[in-house]
Design a protein around this motif. Structure first.
Motif, PDB file in Angstrom:
ATOM      1  N   HIS A  66     -75.925 -84.159  41.703  1.00  0.00           N
ATOM      2  CA  HIS A  66     -76.692 -84.230  40.455  1.00  0.00           C
ATOM      3  C   HIS A  66     -77.440 -85.553  40.276  1.00  0.00           C
ATOM      4  O   HIS A  66     -78.132 -85.736  39.274  1.00  0.00           O
ATOM      5  N   TYR A  67     -77.305 -86.467  41.241  1.00  0.00           N
ATOM      6  CA  TYR A  67     -77.921 -87.798  41.100  1.00  0.00           C
ATOM      7  C   TYR A  67     -79.425 -87.708  40.848  1.00  0.00           C
ATOM      8  O   TYR A  67     -79.946 -88.335  39.936  1.00  0.00           O
ATOM      9  N   ARG A  68     -80.125 -86.915  41.614  1.00  0.00           N
ATOM     10  CA  ARG A  68     -81.587 -86.780  41.439  1.00  0.00           C
ATOM     11  C   ARG A  68     -81.914 -86.239  40.038  1.00  0.00           C
ATOM     12  O   ARG A  68     -82.812 -86.736  39.366  1.00  0.00           O
ATOM     13  N   ASP A  69     -81.189 -85.237  39.601  1.00  0.00           N
ATOM     14  CA  ASP A  69     -81.405 -84.677  38.257  1.00  0.00           C
ATOM     15  C   ASP A  69     -81.134 -85.722  37.177  1.00  0.00           C
ATOM     16  O   ASP A  69     -81.818 -85.772  36.158  1.00  0.00           O
ATOM     17  N   MET A  70     -80.121 -86.544  37.411  1.00  0.00           N
ATOM     18  CA  MET A  70     -79.778 -87.583  36.447  1.00  0.00           C
ATOM     19  C   MET A  70     -80.888 -88.629  36.342  1.00  0.00           C
ATOM     20  O   MET A  70     -81.254 -89.044  35.236  1.00  0.00           O
ATOM     21  N   THR A  71     -81.435 -89.051  37.476  1.00  0.00           N
ATOM     22  CA  THR A  71     -82.516 -90.043  37.431  1.00  0.00           C
ATOM     23  C   THR A  71     -83.768 -89.448  36.794  1.00  0.00           C
ATOM     24  O   THR A  71     -84.462 -90.141  36.059  1.00  0.00           O
ATOM     25  N   GLU A  72     -84.041 -88.182  37.058  1.00  0.00           N
ATOM     26  CA  GLU A  72     -85.184 -87.527  36.410  1.00  0.00           C
ATOM     27  C   GLU A  72     -84.970 -87.433  34.906  1.00  0.00           C
ATOM     28  O   GLU A  72     -85.902 -87.619  34.122  1.00  0.00           O
TER      29      GLU A  72
END
Length: 109
Positions: A66-72
């Motif tokens: 979920h890291y990418r979703d979190m940064t977005e």
């Protein structure tokens, strides 16, 4: 040879809810780990855990996929009105501006 300036004044600023209009980190944790945040809030209120322990436990509970979703989620938050003008003022006054925030990346690492 680089020399450092001695400044009589320096501005230190938190990112979350100070630079941004909303508390982005808390909103992100609520979105990606709502159950863990409820548990954390209850334990924190009961003084069974520290803030550091709770935040760490919530962040660690979120799968790394979920890291990418979190940064977005964080990247599209609005900047507080007047912040850009503050930066211009501080630059004109030759006053350093330092953000004091652990940030998502540091928390994940």
């Amino acid at each position: 040879m680089k020399t450092e300036k001695n400044h009589t004044r320096v501005v230190f600023c938190d990112f979350d809810g100070t630079i941004t209009k909303q508390e982005t980190f808390v909103a992100m944790l609520n979105r990606f780990a709502p159950e863990k945040m409820k548990e954390f809030g209850k334990k924190l209120f009961q003084k069974k855990i520290t803030l550091r322990e709770g935040v760490r436990g919530v962040v660690e509970s979120i799968p790394s996929c979920h890291y990418r979703d979190m940064t977005e989620f964080i990247n599209d938050k609005e900047i507080r009105e007047g912040f850009e003008e503050l930066l211009v003022f501080l630059k004109d006054a030759d006053m350093p501006f330092i953000i004091i925030s652990g940030g998502l990346k540091d928390s994940v690492e």
